[in-house]
Write an enzyme that holds these catalytic residues in place. Structure first.
Site, PDB file in Angstrom:
ATOM      1  N   ARG A 179      54.232   6.518  70.331  1.00  0.00           N
ATOM      2  CA  ARG A 179      54.364   6.445  71.790  1.00  0.00           C
ATOM      3  C   ARG A 179      55.445   5.445  72.195  1.00  0.00           C
ATOM      4  O   ARG A 179      56.202   5.681  73.130  1.00  0.00           O
ATOM      5  CB  ARG A 179      53.008   6.033  72.364  1.00  0.00           C
ATOM      6  CG  ARG A 179      52.864   6.249  73.824  1.00  0.00           C
ATOM      7  CD  ARG A 179      51.442   6.058  74.248  1.00  0.00           C
ATOM      8  NE  ARG A 179      50.877   4.798  73.788  1.00  0.00           N
ATOM      9  CZ  ARG A 179      49.814   4.225  74.339  1.00  0.00           C
ATOM     10  NH1 ARG A 179      49.204   4.795  75.345  1.00  0.00           N
ATOM     11  NH2 ARG A 179      49.348   3.093  73.869  1.00  0.00           N
TER      12      ARG A 179
ATOM     13  N   GLY B  21      39.000  -5.391  73.745  1.00  0.00           N
ATOM     14  CA  GLY B  21      40.335  -5.407  73.140  1.00  0.00           C
ATOM     15  C   GLY B  21      41.421  -5.068  74.150  1.00  0.00           C
ATOM     16  O   GLY B  21      42.604  -5.105  73.829  1.00  0.00           O
TER      17      GLY B  21
ATOM     18  N   GLY C 298      27.543  -5.402  84.418  1.00  0.00           N
ATOM     19  CA  GLY C 298      27.321  -6.692  83.774  1.00  0.00           C
ATOM     20  C   GLY C 298      28.104  -6.784  82.485  1.00  0.00           C
ATOM     21  O   GLY C 298      28.955  -5.936  82.201  1.00  0.00           O
TER      22      GLY C 298
ATOM     23  N   TYR D 173      41.227  17.764  73.401  1.00  0.00           N
ATOM     24  CA  TYR D 173      42.041  16.561  73.568  1.00  0.00           C
ATOM     25  C   TYR D 173      43.493  17.008  73.695  1.00  0.00           C
ATOM     26  O   TYR D 173      44.029  17.645  72.774  1.00  0.00           O
ATOM     27  CB  TYR D 173      41.843  15.680  72.339  1.00  0.00           C
ATOM     28  CG  TYR D 173      42.503  14.323  72.404  1.00  0.00           C
ATOM     29  CD1 TYR D 173      41.788  13.205  72.809  1.00  0.00           C
ATOM     30  CD2 TYR D 173      43.834  14.153  72.023  1.00  0.00           C
ATOM     31  CE1 TYR D 173      42.383  11.955  72.848  1.00  0.00           C
ATOM     32  CE2 TYR D 173      44.429  12.905  72.055  1.00  0.00           C
ATOM     33  CZ  TYR D 173      43.700  11.808  72.468  1.00  0.00           C
ATOM     34  OH  TYR D 173      44.285  10.566  72.493  1.00  0.00           O
TER      35      TYR D 173
ATOM     36  N   SER E 148      40.076  -2.539  69.187  1.00  0.00           N
ATOM     37  CA  SER E 148      39.015  -2.418  70.198  1.00  0.00           C
ATOM     38  C   SER E 148      37.713  -2.987  69.638  1.00  0.00           C
ATOM     39  O   SER E 148      37.588  -3.228  68.439  1.00  0.00           O
ATOM     40  CB  SER E 148      38.858  -0.949  70.631  1.00  0.00           C
ATOM     41  OG  SER E 148      38.625  -0.114  69.516  1.00  0.00           O
ATOM     42  N   THR E 149      36.746  -3.213  70.533  1.00  0.00           N
ATOM     43  CA  THR E 149      35.549  -3.976  70.170  1.00  0.00           C
ATOM     44  C   THR E 149      34.260  -3.171  70.371  1.00  0.00           C
ATOM     45  O   THR E 149      34.230  -2.206  71.154  1.00  0.00           O
ATOM     46  CB  THR E 149      35.431  -5.233  71.055  1.00  0.00           C
ATOM     47  OG1 THR E 149      35.281  -4.796  72.421  1.00  0.00           O
ATOM     48  CG2 THR E 149      36.644  -6.139  70.947  1.00  0.00           C
TER      49      THR E 149
HETATM   50  C1  LIG Z   1      46.127   4.274  71.220  1.00  0.00           C
HETATM   51  C2  LIG Z   1      44.735   4.428  71.722  1.00  0.00           C
HETATM   52  C3  LIG Z   1      43.836   5.223  71.023  1.00  0.00           C
HETATM   53  C4  LIG Z   1      42.535   5.372  71.498  1.00  0.00           C
HETATM   54  N1  LIG Z   1      41.661   6.151  70.783  1.00  0.00           N
HETATM   55  C5  LIG Z   1      40.388   6.306  71.223  1.00  0.00           C
HETATM   56  C6  LIG Z   1      39.464   7.093  70.494  1.00  0.00           C
HETATM   57  O1  LIG Z   1      39.776   7.635  69.432  1.00  0.00           O
HETATM   58  N2  LIG Z   1      38.204   7.200  70.988  1.00  0.00           N
HETATM   59  C7  LIG Z   1      37.822   6.577  72.117  1.00  0.00           C
HETATM   60  O2  LIG Z   1      36.670   6.704  72.511  1.00  0.00           O
HETATM   61  N3  LIG Z   1      38.686   5.852  72.844  1.00  0.00           N
HETATM   62  C8  LIG Z   1      39.950   5.677  72.417  1.00  0.00           C
HETATM   63  N4  LIG Z   1      40.826   4.908  73.142  1.00  0.00           N
HETATM   64  C9  LIG Z   1      40.382   4.254  74.373  1.00  0.00           C
HETATM   65  C10 LIG Z   1      39.816   2.827  74.145  1.00  0.00           C
HETATM   66  O3  LIG Z   1      40.229   2.314  72.900  1.00  0.00           O
HETATM   67  C11 LIG Z   1      38.307   2.871  74.217  1.00  0.00           C
HETATM   68  O4  LIG Z   1      37.934   3.109  75.560  1.00  0.00           O
HETATM   69  C12 LIG Z   1      37.595   1.614  73.703  1.00  0.00           C
HETATM   70  O5  LIG Z   1      36.217   1.873  73.657  1.00  0.00           O
HETATM   71  C13 LIG Z   1      37.860   0.377  74.531  1.00  0.00           C
HETATM   72  O6  LIG Z   1      37.403  -0.743  73.815  1.00  0.00           O
HETATM   73  P1  LIG Z   1      37.984  -2.199  74.137  1.00  0.00           P
HETATM   74  O7  LIG Z   1      37.223  -3.151  73.318  1.00  0.00           O
HETATM   75  O8  LIG Z   1      39.456  -2.209  73.968  1.00  0.00           O
HETATM   76  O9  LIG Z   1      37.578  -2.335  75.653  1.00  0.00           O
HETATM   77  P2  LIG Z   1      38.443  -2.793  76.912  1.00  0.00           P
HETATM   78  O10 LIG Z   1      39.649  -1.939  77.037  1.00  0.00           O
HETATM   79  O11 LIG Z   1      38.642  -4.251  76.853  1.00  0.00           O
HETATM   80  O12 LIG Z   1      37.443  -2.447  78.088  1.00  0.00           O
HETATM   81  C14 LIG Z   1      37.132  -1.121  78.432  1.00  0.00           C
HETATM   82  C15 LIG Z   1      36.087  -1.110  79.556  1.00  0.00           C
HETATM   83  O13 LIG Z   1      34.872  -1.628  79.053  1.00  0.00           O
HETATM   84  C16 LIG Z   1      34.510  -2.827  79.731  1.00  0.00           C
HETATM   85  N5  LIG Z   1      34.008  -3.752  78.715  1.00  0.00           N
HETATM   86  C17 LIG Z   1      34.642  -4.183  77.591  1.00  0.00           C
HETATM   87  N6  LIG Z   1      33.846  -4.996  76.896  1.00  0.00           N
HETATM   88  C18 LIG Z   1      32.694  -5.090  77.586  1.00  0.00           C
HETATM   89  C19 LIG Z   1      31.479  -5.821  77.398  1.00  0.00           C
HETATM   90  N7  LIG Z   1      31.276  -6.592  76.334  1.00  0.00           N
HETATM   91  N8  LIG Z   1      30.510  -5.691  78.343  1.00  0.00           N
HETATM   92  C20 LIG Z   1      30.676  -4.912  79.431  1.00  0.00           C
HETATM   93  N9  LIG Z   1      31.810  -4.216  79.659  1.00  0.00           N
HETATM   94  C21 LIG Z   1      32.793  -4.296  78.741  1.00  0.00           C
HETATM   95  C22 LIG Z   1      35.767  -3.299  80.427  1.00  0.00           C
HETATM   96  O14 LIG Z   1      35.468  -4.052  81.580  1.00  0.00           O
HETATM   97  C23 LIG Z   1      36.455  -1.988  80.732  1.00  0.00           C
HETATM   98  O15 LIG Z   1      35.918  -1.411  81.889  1.00  0.00           O
HETATM   99  C24 LIG Z   1      42.142   4.734  72.698  1.00  0.00           C
HETATM  100  C25 LIG Z   1      43.048   3.919  73.368  1.00  0.00           C
HETATM  101  C26 LIG Z   1      44.329   3.771  72.900  1.00  0.00           C
HETATM  102  C27 LIG Z   1      45.291   2.898  73.647  1.00  0.00           C
END
Ligand SMILES: Cc1cc2nc3c(=O)[nH]c(=O)nc-3n(C[C@H](O)[C@H](O)[C@H](O)COP(=O)(O)OP(=O)(O)OC[C@H]3O[C@@H](n4cnc5c(N)ncnc54)[C@H](O)[C@@H]3O)c2cc1C
Length: 529
Positions: A385, A132, A264, A443, A201-202
């Site tokens: 924010r 995401g 990977g 946090y 997020s995913t």
């Molecule tokens: C407003 C806000 C609130 C948040 N709250 C939380 C929270 O409550 N708890 C929490 O843990 N985090 C939180 N986060 C951080 C973030 O959402 C997490 O790290 C989340 O797990 C990222 O998921 P994503 O799908 O957006 O991954 P991305 O941001 O797209 O990627 C994150 C990392 O994972 C890697 N990646 C993504 N998908 C894959 C895949 N399929 N295979 C291999 N690598 C992959 C990417 O290369 C990158 O290094 C927050 C962020 C924001 C901005």
């Protein structure tokens, strides 16, 4: 939902302050005068470096993926080049994307991913897996000199199977939180994983970063809920056995969890589910101070209680929450949100035990109202924010975890280090929200008036002071935000030379040509703190 490229979430939504005038004058008293801050109005205003791919390379990508799954569109490239942390938002608001990705690709199958990685190896591209894009540690930002493909997993988002007997689901890694929960709920289950970024997020991103949801105290961090995972890396793929436990050498699921795209691409996982609870009963308490709240939390966890919601704010965060959500000023107590999920009898008996703990620690009940309000607005806070950035306020969060015996010393030393890095003119507030039998996370949110023209340097000073205090104080370098770029140079000191060498050797085996997300997670041998 149209997503905001310059901030958080749905473009049509904004944070609803209970009493805006009071809130802004409170901030001005604490932070000093803040000015309105201009930002770019359209992505078209960003001067993006042209994509470094020639027609032959693009044609090869299109042959592998199909025409509709390869994009060099400016807007697409821009929003895939940064995450959603403070550093990202400061830069994208002023149109500063120094290192954009060269193309965004949207694979639809494992075979296409394998073919993209083959092509990347032969053409010397870098590949960044993208879920995401909500990373707050620089995880999706292109680094290095090679042309970069951002591999967006959103078209691999199928719930392939639900094993109702075992309580397991096989799911594509690109699925977003709401679609995943809707499908699981329809089968009578939940993953119970609700990070604040849930809507954007995913599953793959959660696993790759070892994410924690707001209900993790009951349902566990994501890595505890991975039964099996499939990973494609340059030159191969593995799928770990789907078994509930094994004594067959080290657990490879736990090496893939937290690999941040550097080993990977996670393409699917078998995840462990919980039955949808019959009942959720969330309430609020006021504790005399944060310390008494921490004691109450520890007592509950060590007596075997597993609250689904456990969120204890320190006095500073409690004061700000009361002001934001109720327009009330001057709260000096500590707000404790507590809730249980389960069947009727379990929830009733958990509450009976929890009430006794709260009473022993002089907690006074505010009833179910604030608990329900929290549930309704649980994903709204990040919208604030954007309002703060519009008023030139630096605002960011960081986190750690430690043992109960070290909890308060680490909480205080990190808070004080951040406060002094802001010259005493900022606000530092904190909460405890992920608790375990042997410890818990801390946090922090910090705010200060931005130093005009030095926004990133100012942020770095606070981040460095906090990280130094965390590492010196025996805390986790990150409890759930991951390493990315922002924590990378601290990892050697945190883990030690021997452990870093093991990570480097894994990288050498899985990705010898450094195709996968270069510059993330693993520090170079020259990097020091
Ligand atoms: C407003 C806000 C609130 C948040 N709250 C939380 C929270 O409550 N708890 C929490 O843990 N985090 C939180 N986060 C951080 C973030 O959402 C997490 O790290 C989340 O797990 C990222 O998921 P994503 O799908 O957006 O991954 P991305 O941001 O797209 O990627 C994150 C990392 O994972 C890697 N990646 C993504 N998908 C894959 C895949 N399929 N295979 C291999 N690598 C992959 C990417 O290369 C990158 O290094 C927050 C962020 C924001 C901005």
């Amino acid at each position: 939902m149209p997503a905001k490229w310059w901030g958080w979430g749905d473009e049509r939504k904004s944070f609803a302050l209970a009493d805006p005038q009071r809130f802004w004058s409170f901030l001005e008293q604490r932070l000093g005068q803040t000015a309105e801050s201009a930002r770019l109005r359209s992505l078209d205003e960003i001067a993006l470096r042209p994509a470094r791919l020639d027609e032959r390379q693009l044609a090869a990508l299109r042959r592998v993926l199909g025409d509709g799954n390869v994009s060099v569109d400016r807007a697409d490239r821009a929003v895939h080049s940064l995450g959603k942390g403070y550093r990202d938002l400061v830069r994208i608001r002023r149109g500063d994307i120094a290192s954009p990705t060269d193309a965004v690709v949207y694979p639809e199958s494992d075979a296409q991913i394998a073919a993209v990685l083959d092509l990347a190896a032969s053409e010397a591209f870098s590949v960044i897996p993208f879920g995401g894009g909500t990373s707050v540690v620089g995880g999706v930002e292109p680094l290095g000199d090679k042309p970069t493909l951002t591999l967006d997993l959103r078209r691999m988002a199928r719930v392939v199977a639900v094993d109702r007997v075992s309580g397991l689901a096989t799911v594509g890694a690109g699925i977003f939180g709401p679609a995943l929960e809707a499908a699981l709920n329809a089968a009578g289950f939940t993953l119970g994983h609700f990070p604040q970024s849930f809507e954007y997020s995913t599953l793959g991103g959660w696993i790759a970063t070892r994410s924690a949801g707001q209900n993790s105290t009951r349902y566990g961090k994501i890595e505890e809920n991975v039964e099996s995972v499939r990973l494609h890396f340059p030159g191969g793929a593995i799928e770990t056995p789907a078994v509930p436990a094994a004594a067959a050498g080290p657990d490879l699921n736990q090496i893939i969890a937290g690999s941040e795209g550097a080993f990977g691409v996670i393409t699917s996982a078998v995840i462990r589910l919980a039955r949808l609870p019959e009942r959720s009963d969330y309430r609020a308490y006021l504790m005399p101070d944060f310390e008494r709240g921490v004691e109450a939390a520890r007592e509950m966890l060590q007596s075997g209680l597993r609250p689904s919601l456990l969120r204890l704010s320190d006095e500073a965060e409690s004061e700000a929450t009361a002001l934001m959500q109720a327009g009330a000023e001057g709260l000096t107590l500590s707000l404790f949100l507590l809730g249980f999920d389960g069947d009727e009898a379990e929830v009733r008996s958990s509450w009976k035990r929890a009430e006794a703990v709260m009473e022993r620690h002089a907690g006074s009940s505010l009833g179910a109202g604030p608990g329900d309000a929290w549930r309704r607005s649980r994903f709204e806070a990040p919208y604030l924010r954007d309002l703060l950035l519009d008023r030139s306020v630096m605002v960011d969060t960081l986190e750690t975890a430690t043992t109960w015996s070290n909890y308060l010393p680490l909480y205080r030393s990190t808070r004080d280090a951040m406060q002094s890095a802001m010259g005493g003119h900022g606000i530092v507030m904190a909460h405890l929200s992920h608790a375990y039998t042997h410890g818990a996370s801390v946090y922090y949110t910090f705010l200060a008036a931005q130093r005009n023209g030095e926004e990133l340097e100012q942020w770095q000073e606070v981040k460095d002071a906090a990280t130094r205090a965390i590492v010196d104080g025996g805390g986790a370098l990150s409890h759930h935000h991951a390493i990315g770029v922002e924590h990378r140079r601290w990892l050697t000191e945190y883990l030690g030379d021997g452990s870093i060498e093991i990570l480097r050797s894994l990288k050498r085996v899985l990705d010898p040509s450094d195709i996968m997300n270069p510059g993330k997670l693993i520090p170079s041998s020259k990097e020091t703190t």
